[in-house]
Scaffold this motif. Structure first.
Motif, PDB file in Angstrom:
ATOM      1  N   LEU A  18     -24.342  66.322 101.434  1.00  0.00           N
ATOM      2  CA  LEU A  18     -24.200  66.906 100.882  1.00  0.00           C
ATOM      3  C   LEU A  18     -23.614  68.764 101.375  1.00  0.00           C
ATOM      4  N   ASP A  19     -22.904  69.667 101.401  1.00  0.00           N
ATOM      5  CA  ASP A  19     -22.702  71.082 101.660  1.00  0.00           C
ATOM      6  C   ASP A  19     -23.774  71.227 100.722  1.00  0.00           C
ATOM      7  N   ALA A  20     -23.808  72.786 101.592  1.00  0.00           N
ATOM      8  CA  ALA A  20     -25.239  73.954 100.929  1.00  0.00           C
ATOM      9  C   ALA A  20     -24.380  73.877  98.961  1.00  0.00           C
ATOM     10  N   ALA A  21     -23.686  74.221  99.207  1.00  0.00           N
ATOM     11  CA  ALA A  21     -22.771  74.888  97.251  1.00  0.00           C
ATOM     12  C   ALA A  21     -23.180  73.872  96.818  1.00  0.00           C
ATOM     13  N   ALA A  22     -22.658  72.113  97.011  1.00  0.00           N
ATOM     14  CA  ALA A  22     -23.113  70.991  96.424  1.00  0.00           C
ATOM     15  C   ALA A  22     -24.594  70.422  96.081  1.00  0.00           C
ATOM     16  N   TYR A  23     -25.129  70.580  97.050  1.00  0.00           N
ATOM     17  CA  TYR A  23     -26.930  70.595  96.814  1.00  0.00           C
ATOM     18  C   TYR A  23     -27.420  71.775  96.048  1.00  0.00           C
ATOM     19  N   ARG A  24     -26.904  72.887  96.738  1.00  0.00           N
ATOM     20  CA  ARG A  24     -27.051  73.965  95.728  1.00  0.00           C
ATOM     21  C   ARG A  24     -26.894  73.384  94.421  1.00  0.00           C
ATOM     22  N   ALA A  25     -25.835  72.496  93.795  1.00  0.00           N
ATOM     23  CA  ALA A  25     -25.097  72.854  92.359  1.00  0.00           C
ATOM     24  C   ALA A  25     -26.553  71.140  91.169  1.00  0.00           C
ATOM     25  N   GLU A  26     -26.512  70.530  92.514  1.00  0.00           N
ATOM     26  CA  GLU A  26     -26.990  69.031  91.870  1.00  0.00           C
ATOM     27  C   GLU A  26     -28.919  70.221  92.069  1.00  0.00           C
ATOM     28  N   ASN A  27     -29.050  70.907  92.511  1.00  0.00           N
ATOM     29  CA  ASN A  27     -30.575  71.255  92.009  1.00  0.00           C
ATOM     30  C   ASN A  27     -30.925  72.237  91.082  1.00  0.00           C
ATOM     31  N   GLU A  28     -29.752  73.190  90.325  1.00  0.00           N
ATOM     32  CA  GLU A  28     -29.634  74.275  89.563  1.00  0.00           C
ATOM     33  C   GLU A  28     -30.828  74.332  88.428  1.00  0.00           C
ATOM     34  N   GLY A  29     -31.358  74.293  87.070  1.00  0.00           N
ATOM     35  CA  GLY A  29     -31.219  74.402  86.372  1.00  0.00           C
ATOM     36  C   GLY A  29     -32.587  73.395  86.492  1.00  0.00           C
ATOM     37  N   MET A  73     -34.678  80.003  92.786  1.00  0.00           N
ATOM     38  CA  MET A  73     -33.817  79.700  94.341  1.00  0.00           C
ATOM     39  C   MET A  73     -32.679  80.252  94.414  1.00  0.00           C
ATOM     40  N   THR A  74     -32.492  80.959  95.084  1.00  0.00           N
ATOM     41  CA  THR A  74     -31.146  81.548  95.597  1.00  0.00           C
ATOM     42  C   THR A  74     -30.757  81.692  96.620  1.00  0.00           C
ATOM     43  N   SER A  75     -29.698  81.607  96.638  1.00  0.00           N
ATOM     44  CA  SER A  75     -28.795  81.096  97.775  1.00  0.00           C
ATOM     45  C   SER A  75     -28.762  81.199  99.615  1.00  0.00           C
ATOM     46  N   SER A  76     -29.907  82.128  99.230  1.00  0.00           N
ATOM     47  CA  SER A  76     -30.081  82.298 100.643  1.00  0.00           C
ATOM     48  C   SER A  76     -31.041  81.406 100.989  1.00  0.00           C
ATOM     49  N   ASP A  77     -31.917  81.003 100.179  1.00  0.00           N
ATOM     50  CA  ASP A  77     -32.715  79.815 100.230  1.00  0.00           C
ATOM     51  C   ASP A  77     -32.199  78.390 101.192  1.00  0.00           C
ATOM     52  N   ILE A  78     -30.807  78.256 100.838  1.00  0.00           N
ATOM     53  CA  ILE A  78     -30.153  77.065 101.571  1.00  0.00           C
ATOM     54  C   ILE A  78     -28.770  77.195 103.024  1.00  0.00           C
ATOM     55  N   PRO A  79     -29.338  77.081 103.149  1.00  0.00           N
ATOM     56  CA  PRO A  79     -28.743  78.140 104.357  1.00  0.00           C
ATOM     57  C   PRO A  79     -27.327  76.849 105.001  1.00  0.00           C
ATOM     58  N   GLU A  80     -26.451  77.391 105.506  1.00  0.00           N
ATOM     59  CA  GLU A  80     -25.063  76.994 104.573  1.00  0.00           C
ATOM     60  C   GLU A  80     -23.976  76.295 105.529  1.00  0.00           C
ATOM     61  N   ASN A  81     -25.041  76.143 107.084  1.00  0.00           N
ATOM     62  CA  ASN A  81     -24.858  76.033 108.105  1.00  0.00           C
ATOM     63  C   ASN A  81     -25.275  74.226 108.303  1.00  0.00           C
ATOM     64  N   LEU A  82     -26.215  73.707 107.224  1.00  0.00           N
ATOM     65  CA  LEU A  82     -26.978  72.540 107.377  1.00  0.00           C
ATOM     66  C   LEU A  82     -26.019  71.654 106.345  1.00  0.00           C
ATOM     67  N   SER A  83     -26.696  70.172 106.605  1.00  0.00           N
ATOM     68  CA  SER A  83     -25.977  69.627 105.643  1.00  0.00           C
ATOM     69  C   SER A  83     -27.127  68.645 105.098  1.00  0.00           C
ATOM     70  N   TYR A  84     -27.581  69.031 103.795  1.00  0.00           N
ATOM     71  CA  TYR A  84     -28.748  67.992 103.039  1.00  0.00           C
ATOM     72  C   TYR A  84     -28.496  66.822 102.059  1.00  0.00           C
ATOM     73  N   THR A  85     -29.449  66.213 101.831  1.00  0.00           N
ATOM     74  CA  THR A  85     -29.132  65.011 101.082  1.00  0.00           C
ATOM     75  C   THR A  85     -30.100  65.039  99.612  1.00  0.00           C
ATOM     76  N   SER A  86     -29.397  64.229  98.811  1.00  0.00           N
ATOM     77  CA  SER A  86     -30.391  64.272  97.499  1.00  0.00           C
ATOM     78  C   SER A  86     -31.798  64.405  97.543  1.00  0.00           C
ATOM     79  N   ASP A  87     -31.739  63.594  98.365  1.00  0.00           N
ATOM     80  CA  ASP A  87     -33.237  63.312  98.778  1.00  0.00           C
ATOM     81  C   ASP A  87     -34.499  64.926  99.354  1.00  0.00           C
ATOM     82  N   HIS A  88     -33.686  66.045  99.669  1.00  0.00           N
ATOM     83  CA  HIS A  88     -34.383  67.364 100.204  1.00  0.00           C
ATOM     84  C   HIS A  88     -34.226  66.964 101.968  1.00  0.00           C
ATOM     85  N   GLU A  89     -34.257  65.858 102.322  1.00  0.00           N
ATOM     86  CA  GLU A  89     -34.002  66.123 103.614  1.00  0.00           C
ATOM     87  C   GLU A  89     -32.245  66.969 103.914  1.00  0.00           C
ATOM     88  N   TRP A  90     -33.107  67.998 104.596  1.00  0.00           N
ATOM     89  CA  TRP A  90     -31.620  68.833 105.807  1.00  0.00           C
ATOM     90  C   TRP A  90     -31.798  68.195 107.050  1.00  0.00           C
TER      91      TRP A  90
END
Length: 132
Positions: A121-132, A1-18
């Motif tokens: 979550l914002d994109a950075a927090a969502y990305r951090a939650e899903n790394e690893g 997963m790269t950062s370009s896969d997660i648009p910055e202008n959206l909000s996300y849930t821990s359940d993977h909806e945007w």
């Protein structure tokens, strides 16, 4: 997963909806699109069926509101906001694979008239939650 896969202008849930709400914004006025993130679509694999909430359905943030079926599993859709379903993506009835092929574009799920947002979550927090 790269950062370009997660648009910055959206909000996300821990359940993977945007939800098409600028991160940090209060509940928006008007209709807002909801979809499934690329993290979820990659994990699901080929999507073969989508069960969306009916137009007019009252949603509660954090509650199940439909299902996504793939060749691997069936997963619940969880509403990122409380409000009323205004429209659904009719194209998914004939081509549910659009959800995985273009999750932030033609693969959107439904629009909702938002009364209040759930925990997003914002994109950075969502990305951090899903790394690893």
């Amino acid at each position: 997963m790269t950062s370009s896969d997660i648009p910055e202008n959206l909000s996300y849930t821990s359940d993977h909806e945007w939800i098409a709400v600028e991160p940090g914004a209060a509940a928006p006025a008007g209709e807002v699109r909801v979809g499934l993130s690329s993290v979820a679509t990659e994990a699901l694999g080929e999507i073969v069926f989508v069960d969306l909430p009916a137009v007019g359905t009252a949603l509660t943030a954090g509650d199940a509101c439909g299902e996504i079926e793939s060749t691997k599993s069936v997963s619940e859709l969880v509403s990122p906001a409380s409000g009323t379903v205004v429209s659904i993506n009719e194209a998914l009835a004939d081509n549910p694979a659009l959800v995985g092929e273009d999750p932030y574009g033609d693969g959107w799920l439904f629009t909702v008239e938002v009364a209040s947002l759930g925990k997003v979550l914002d994109a950075a927090a969502y990305r951090a939650e899903n790394e690893g």
